[in-house]
Design a protein around this motif. Structure first.
Motif, mmCIF file in Angstrom:
data_model
loop_
_atom_site.group_PDB
_atom_site.id
_atom_site.type_symbol
_atom_site.label_atom_id
_atom_site.label_comp_id
_atom_site.label_asym_id
_atom_site.label_seq_id
_atom_site.Cartn_x
_atom_site.Cartn_y
_atom_site.Cartn_z
ATOM 1 N N MET A 1 0.835 -1.202 0.000
ATOM 2 C CA MET A 1 0.000 0.000 0.000
ATOM 3 C C MET A 1 0.870 1.254 0.000
ATOM 4 O O MET A 1 0.622 2.201 -0.763
ATOM 5 N N LEU A 2 1.917 1.265 0.819
ATOM 6 C CA LEU A 2 2.809 2.427 0.866
ATOM 7 C C LEU A 2 3.547 2.613 -0.458
ATOM 8 O O LEU A 2 3.766 3.743 -0.905
ATOM 9 N N SER A 3 3.911 1.506 -1.083
ATOM 10 C CA SER A 3 4.559 1.591 -2.394
ATOM 11 C C SER A 3 3.619 2.238 -3.407
ATOM 12 O O SER A 3 4.039 3.060 -4.235
ATOM 13 N N TYR A 4 2.338 1.882 -3.327
ATOM 14 C CA TYR A 4 1.354 2.500 -4.223
ATOM 15 C C TYR A 4 1.154 3.976 -3.893
ATOM 16 O O TYR A 4 0.948 4.804 -4.783
ATOM 17 N N GLN A 5 1.189 4.310 -2.594
ATOM 18 C CA GLN A 5 1.114 5.728 -2.225
ATOM 19 C C GLN A 5 2.315 6.487 -2.780
ATOM 20 O O GLN A 5 2.185 7.591 -3.333
ATOM 21 N N ALA A 6 3.498 5.879 -2.655
ATOM 22 C CA ALA A 6 4.708 6.507 -3.189
ATOM 23 C C ALA A 6 4.647 6.615 -4.706
ATOM 24 O O ALA A 6 5.100 7.606 -5.289
ATOM 25 N N TRP A 7 4.068 5.611 -5.324
ATOM 26 C CA TRP A 7 3.907 5.617 -6.779
ATOM 27 C C TRP A 7 3.097 6.840 -7.212
ATOM 28 O O TRP A 7 3.467 7.557 -8.140
ATOM 29 N N ARG A 8 1.986 7.124 -6.503
ATOM 30 C CA ARG A 8 1.143 8.248 -6.887
ATOM 31 C C ARG A 8 1.765 9.586 -6.497
ATOM 32 O O ARG A 8 1.651 10.560 -7.239
ATOM 33 N N ALA A 9 2.426 9.637 -5.334
ATOM 34 C CA ALA A 9 3.113 10.882 -4.972
ATOM 35 C C ALA A 9 4.267 11.163 -5.927
ATOM 36 O O ALA A 9 4.523 12.316 -6.301
ATOM 37 N N SER A 10 4.956 10.110 -6.342
ATOM 38 C CA SER A 10 6.074 10.290 -7.264
ATOM 39 C C SER A 10 5.605 10.766 -8.632
ATOM 40 O O SER A 10 6.359 11.383 -9.382
ATOM 41 N N ARG A 11 4.338 10.510 -8.961
ATOM 42 C CA ARG A 11 3.799 11.020 -10.220
ATOM 43 C C ARG A 11 3.824 12.549 -10.252
ATOM 44 O O ARG A 11 4.002 13.146 -11.317
ATOM 45 N N LEU A 12 3.608 13.159 -9.090
ATOM 46 C CA LEU A 12 3.669 14.624 -9.038
ATOM 47 C C LEU A 12 5.051 15.105 -9.428
ATOM 48 O O LEU A 12 5.207 16.144 -10.082
ATOM 49 N N VAL A 13 6.049 14.338 -9.022
ATOM 50 C CA VAL A 13 7.434 14.685 -9.316
ATOM 51 C C VAL A 13 7.771 14.353 -10.769
ATOM 52 O O VAL A 13 8.343 15.174 -11.504
ATOM 53 N N VAL A 14 7.393 13.154 -11.179
ATOM 54 C CA VAL A 14 7.782 12.659 -12.502
ATOM 55 C C VAL A 14 7.037 13.385 -13.617
ATOM 56 O O VAL A 14 7.639 13.792 -14.617
ATOM 57 N N ASP A 15 5.720 13.556 -13.478
ATOM 58 C CA ASP A 15 4.952 14.204 -14.542
ATOM 59 C C ASP A 15 5.438 15.630 -14.778
ATOM 60 O O ASP A 15 5.675 16.051 -15.914
ATOM 61 N N THR A 16 5.584 16.387 -13.699
ATOM 62 C CA THR A 16 6.082 17.759 -13.845
ATOM 63 C C THR A 16 7.552 17.765 -14.248
ATOM 64 O O THR A 16 7.992 18.657 -14.980
ATOM 65 N N GLY A 17 8.303 16.769 -13.790
ATOM 66 C CA GLY A 17 9.707 16.674 -14.176
ATOM 67 C C GLY A 17 9.857 16.493 -15.677
ATOM 68 O O GLY A 17 10.668 17.162 -16.328
ATOM 69 N N ILE A 18 9.031 15.597 -16.238
ATOM 70 C CA ILE A 18 9.096 15.321 -17.676
ATOM 71 C C ILE A 18 8.584 16.508 -18.499
ATOM 72 O O ILE A 18 9.220 16.946 -19.457
ATOM 73 N N HIS A 19 7.435 17.015 -18.112
ATOM 74 C CA HIS A 19 6.742 17.973 -18.976
ATOM 75 C C HIS A 19 7.117 19.433 -18.745
ATOM 76 O O HIS A 19 6.789 20.281 -19.582
ATOM 77 N N ALA A 20 7.797 19.730 -17.625
ATOM 78 C CA ALA A 20 8.134 21.134 -17.356
ATOM 79 C C ALA A 20 9.578 21.360 -16.923
ATOM 80 O O ALA A 20 10.026 22.505 -16.892
ATOM 81 N N LYS A 21 10.303 20.267 -16.587
ATOM 82 C CA LYS A 21 11.648 20.455 -16.038
ATOM 83 C C LYS A 21 12.736 19.719 -16.813
ATOM 84 O O LYS A 21 13.871 19.620 -16.356
#
Length: 582
Positions: free
Chosen positions: A464-484
């Motif tokens: 469950m925590l891995s899935y939580q980290a997966w979704r929180a990391s999306r905030l980092v990864v999506d913006t990282g890819i598309h804006a950074k």
């Protein structure tokens, strides 16, 4: 102290047209608003962008998607938005004020999609128009009229595909495509139909294999013969044409860059996707910072859970252990499906302790079709179905299955969506799915599993925590890819280092984020809004707080922008935490 998310939401509420302060309803304002949305919904049904309430069964045709039609839709929605801007939300009655906030945000998102000509990219790493049309073909129909309409639909498929291919060519000409790397191998679903040896092997023939006994045998044979002919003579050639175009023209010429901001109008386009998928006006930079902060919190929980599991070693070693030890993986597809069913029934035993209103609609647990499974997510749920991906079993960890099941089935998507659909007296447009709310609720459901006792071992809790980290990391990864300026490899490495996802899943997920800007931001920001609202209600109501009433209040809304959710929770508190069904 307020989080960055909650600080931003009142601003978003104002921009979405939601009056947060009490106001006197003006005579006639409700009627003017209702006239607008009733007219627009009838037009939407006529355009085949939505189904009318009286419509049943199979449609004999597809909605037009050609460029002139798309431009006409842009002009129409632009006019609707101008009409809406002539209404002051504060003059509406309280119920219509909520409807206005939902509806205006919906029209604004539809208009933005037309302005940026998103229809010129009807494919991404996750799905495409040629896979979307197959889902209605996987089970028998109820009436002979459905079969006849279905045959007409199949006959219309080549024209629909030609329009979509023309749109793809227009997008290709201006650099508006998914990145080339995310399209590699996505021709599998096309080839499975185009290259099938007989029509009977094609998925579109599935409804004809088992037909209702109410249809006479001679009629059944005639329908099967017609189906074989239309699949062989029209459907398969249409798939073959798209396959050739995709392989020989589209993929080779698709853009090499990854960032949405590198596309035409890219910076504004990405911000429009942030608004659509988060229903806030946060910037990419703000979301990136939220993601990093939340990842740090979750990582601390992961380390604590690792110790409870008795593992001797560091987090990277624990992640490697989870990814490779055979005890954590099903041996057969049937075992995975049965484990998912068992978890779903565990929820049923607890449901009435956490929810006052239980939906009438049940759901089936089904394997993802073989032609879509290689690039499909681990699971997906909705009204009536929870699809479990049984392809590549070494990538489907059993310790993550409880969280996945809570998210996709109940109390997640296959629970929340039927609750929304069963609400009475709600305008048609309120049935639409808003990602920040729906995905936020599903992710909240994963956390709720801890309270419900669904996770029985430290490994399942870590899943469950891995899935939580997966979704929180999306905030980092999506913006990282598309804006950074992040690379694909950088994004994959971040997920590998911070979650227990298998490498195959990491690769397919990152490609999904790259080719579908903004959607990945929905989940964690939505969950944060629900969790913050619940914490606020618990503190304000004390002993009067009833978790069932809180959950019923949230779900009764259907799908709404996050500012609307927060306002409704404030109302819930002001009313003393009572059930919305009283």
């Amino acid at each position: 102290m307020k989080s960055k998310l909650s600080t931003a939401i009142p601003v978003a509420a104002l921009l979405l047209g939601l009056a947060l302060s009490p106001a006197q309803a003006a005579p006639g304002a409700d009627a003017r608003f209702k006239t607008i949305y009733t007219k627009e919904w009838k037009w939407r049904v006529a355009e085949q962008l939505a189904r009318g309430e009286e419509e049943r069964g199979v449609s004999p045709s597809f909605a037009r998607v050609d460029a002139p039609t798309q431009e006409a839709r842009r002009v129409y929605w632009e006019g609707i938005l101008k009409e809406l801007d002539g209404i002051k939300p504060g003059e509406l009655s309280p119920g219509e004020r909520v409807n206005f906030a939902v509806y205006r945000a919906q029209i604004a998102a539809l208009l933005d999609a037309q302005r940026f000509r998103e229809y010129e990219q009807p494919v991404n790493a996750d799905s495409a128009f040629w896979t979307d049309v197959t889902f209605g073909a996987r089970r028998p129909f109820a009436r002979i009229e459905d079969y006849r309409n279905y045959l007409k639909q199949l006959a219309a498929l080549p024209g629909y595909f030609a329009q979509e291919t023309d749109n793809m060519r227009a997008g290709l000409a201006r650099g508006f495509t998914p990145p080339r790397v995310t399209l590699l191998g996505r021709d599998v679903a096309l080839a499975s139909i185009a290259e099938a040896k007989t029509p009977q092997e094609v998925v579109f023939f599935t409804p004809f294999k088992t037909m209702p006994a109410s249809i006479p045998a001679t009629e059944q044979e005639a329908l099967r013969s017609q189906a074989a002919a239309v699949i062989r003579e029209q459907v398969q050639p249409a798939y073959a044409r798209v396959l050739a175009f995709f392989r020989n023209e589209y993929v080779p010429k698709a853009r090499a860059t990854l960032a949405a901001e590198s596309m035409p109008g890219g910076k504004a386009y990405y911000q429009s996707k942030i608004v659509e998928y988060t229903t806030t006006h946060l910037t990419a930079e703000q979301i990136h910072a939220i993601g990093l902060a939340e990842m740090a919190k979750i990582r601390a929980e992961m380390l604590d859970t690792m110790k409870k599991a008795g593992f001797q070693g560091d987090l990277p070693a624990f992640l490697q252990f989870l990814r490779t030890d055979p005890q954590f993986y099903a041996k057969t597809p049937q075992e995975l499906l049965m484990r998912a069913a068992w978890i779903a029934k565990k929820f049923d035993a607890k449901a009435d302790q956490y929810f006052g209103y239980l939906p009438r609609r049940r759901f089936a647990i089904l394997p993802v079709p073989d032609d879509q499974a290689p690039f499909y997510t681990a699971g997906r749920g909705g009204p009536g179905a929870y699809w479990v991906n049984t392809w590549n079993l070494p990538a489907r960890a059993l310790y993550s299955l409880p969280a996945l099941t809570l998210h996709e089935s109940a109390p997640g998507h296959a629970f929340q969506m039927p609750v929304a659909q069963e609400q009475k007296g709600v305008p048609h447009f309120r049935r639409a799915y808003i990602s920040a709310f729906g995905e936020g609720w599903a992710l909240y459901s994963e956390r709720l599993g801890t309270e419900m006792g669904i996770y029985e071992t430290p490994y399942e809790h870590f899943g469950m925590l891995s899935y939580q980290a997966w979704r929180a990391s999306r905030l980092v990864v999506d913006t990282g890819i598309h804006a950074k300026g992040w690379t694909r490899e950088q994004a994959q490495a971040y997920l590998m280092e911070n979650t227990a996802l298998a490498r195959h899943e990491v690769e397919t997920e990152v490609d999904r984020y790259i080719s579908w800007p903004g959607q990945a931001l929905s989940y964690y920001l939505g969950q944060m809004a629900i969790q913050e609202g619940r914490a606020k209600a618990e503190k304000a109501l004390g002993a009067k707080f009833d978790i069932r009433n809180f959950h019923d209040t949230v779900l009764q809304l259907g799908s709404v922008p996050l500012p609307v959710l927060q306002q409704r929770i404030d109302q819930f508190i002001a009313e003393g935490g009572k059930s919305p069904y009283l």
